[in-house]
Design a protein around this motif. Sequence first.
Motif, PDB file in Angstrom:
ATOM      1  N   ARG A  67      -3.958-150.853  -6.495  1.00 24.65           N
ATOM      2  CA  ARG A  67      -3.733-149.991  -7.238  1.00 24.65           C
ATOM      3  C   ARG A  67      -2.299-150.493  -7.641  1.00 24.65           C
ATOM      4  N   ILE A  68      -2.267-149.349  -8.599  1.00 23.72           N
ATOM      5  CA  ILE A  68      -0.671-149.176  -9.186  1.00 23.72           C
ATOM      6  C   ILE A  68       0.019-148.163  -8.985  1.00 23.72           C
ATOM      7  N   ASN A  69       1.014-147.905  -8.483  1.00 19.96           N
ATOM      8  CA  ASN A  69       1.783-146.357  -8.502  1.00 19.96           C
ATOM      9  C   ASN A  69       2.657-146.618  -9.676  1.00 19.96           C
ATOM     10  N   LEU A  70       3.012-144.937  -9.972  1.00 20.58           N
ATOM     11  CA  LEU A  70       4.400-144.941 -11.071  1.00 20.58           C
ATOM     12  C   LEU A  70       5.237-143.928 -10.440  1.00 20.58           C
ATOM     13  N   VAL A  71       6.657-144.236 -10.080  1.00 18.03           N
ATOM     14  CA  VAL A  71       7.494-143.466  -9.962  1.00 18.03           C
ATOM     15  C   VAL A  71       9.158-143.666 -10.976  1.00 18.03           C
ATOM     16  N   ALA A  72       8.948-143.020 -11.571  1.00 16.61           N
ATOM     17  CA  ALA A  72      10.255-142.274 -13.347  1.00 16.61           C
ATOM     18  C   ALA A  72      11.065-141.211 -11.765  1.00 16.61           C
TER      19      ALA A  72
ATOM     20  N   TYR B 107       9.701-143.816 -19.686  1.00 20.58           N
ATOM     21  CA  TYR B 107       8.209-143.963 -19.175  1.00 20.58           C
ATOM     22  C   TYR B 107       6.991-143.356 -20.066  1.00 20.58           C
ATOM     23  N   ALA B 108       7.212-141.507 -20.531  1.00 21.09           N
ATOM     24  CA  ALA B 108       6.256-141.032 -21.410  1.00 21.09           C
ATOM     25  C   ALA B 108       6.118-141.469 -22.604  1.00 21.09           C
ATOM     26  N   HIS B 109       7.081-141.709 -22.911  1.00 21.93           N
ATOM     27  CA  HIS B 109       7.274-142.499 -25.215  1.00 21.93           C
ATOM     28  C   HIS B 109       6.395-143.980 -25.045  1.00 21.93           C
ATOM     29  N   TRP B 110       6.831-144.651 -24.114  1.00 19.93           N
ATOM     30  CA  TRP B 110       7.059-145.620 -23.233  1.00 19.93           C
ATOM     31  C   TRP B 110       4.816-145.819 -23.903  1.00 19.93           C
ATOM     32  N   GLN B 111       4.277-145.138 -22.987  1.00 16.86           N
ATOM     33  CA  GLN B 111       2.743-145.043 -22.416  1.00 16.86           C
ATOM     34  C   GLN B 111       2.158-144.958 -23.622  1.00 16.86           C
ATOM     35  N   GLN B 112       2.691-144.075 -24.650  1.00 17.92           N
ATOM     36  CA  GLN B 112       2.367-143.760 -25.979  1.00 17.92           C
ATOM     37  C   GLN B 112       1.542-144.916 -26.312  1.00 17.92           C
ATOM     38  N   GLY B 113       0.109-144.988 -26.885  1.00 17.78           N
ATOM     39  CA  GLY B 113      -0.533-145.982 -27.077  1.00 17.78           C
ATOM     40  C   GLY B 113      -0.816-147.240 -26.602  1.00 17.78           C
TER      41      GLY B 113
ATOM     42  N   PRO C  91      -2.320-147.899 -17.237  1.00 15.70           N
ATOM     43  CA  PRO C  91      -2.039-148.667 -15.752  1.00 15.70           C
ATOM     44  C   PRO C  91      -2.174-148.187 -14.237  1.00 15.70           C
ATOM     45  N   PHE C  92      -1.654-146.842 -14.366  1.00 13.75           N
ATOM     46  CA  PHE C  92      -1.363-146.176 -13.368  1.00 13.75           C
ATOM     47  C   PHE C  92      -1.907-145.052 -12.661  1.00 13.75           C
TER      48      PHE C  92
END
Length: 205
Positions: free
Chosen positions: A58-63, A71-77, A81-82
Amino acid sequence: MDFRWLKREHESEAIVIFGGWAVGSQVFDHLTGAYDVLFASDFRDLNAELPDLSAYDRINLVAWSFGVVSYAHWQQGRADPFDHKVAVNGTLTPVDRMTGVPPLAMSKTIETLSQESYQLFLARAFNERQPNVPIDCVARREELSEIEARGDAQGIEFDLVWISDADKIFPTANQKRAWPDGWSRQVSAPHAPFGHFSNWQELLS
């Protein structure tokens, strides 16, 4: 952007932190739990890729703060993984009079950034004076300018949003307007709220 491990003991779960502007990873040092922890910082560019995390169950994100929109811009495209995403005192509209950091505050921070003004920022982020911490004013000014230039992000949903009731960086009322009903939970804390939590599980759930 830079990814570095804060803790790597081959646990079954990992946490990836997208940190706040100009505040290092030390604010997370006291949090305990059976998680490997990876820290992302310096959002002047968003080109870095995550290391291979396929071994984790399991992979968690804390932003946190401007780490939310970064993070939201990084995730585009990219493939998501979270398994679980938590936002803390940030929004997807980073510079906005009603739902983000007020534009005047952002422009003033960029234009007047110095060692002295940075210490004032830290005092406002923690709601108390902080020890003197050196800052690379050129790099951190560039980072703020890039965050502002990227603007709003869309299409990202979080499982939990923490909103501090004494946030002097992202105004509490602005955060409440920014997020859908039912997503957020309030914590009695400043913009940097992590001292309110003793372990990772409290923050994630």
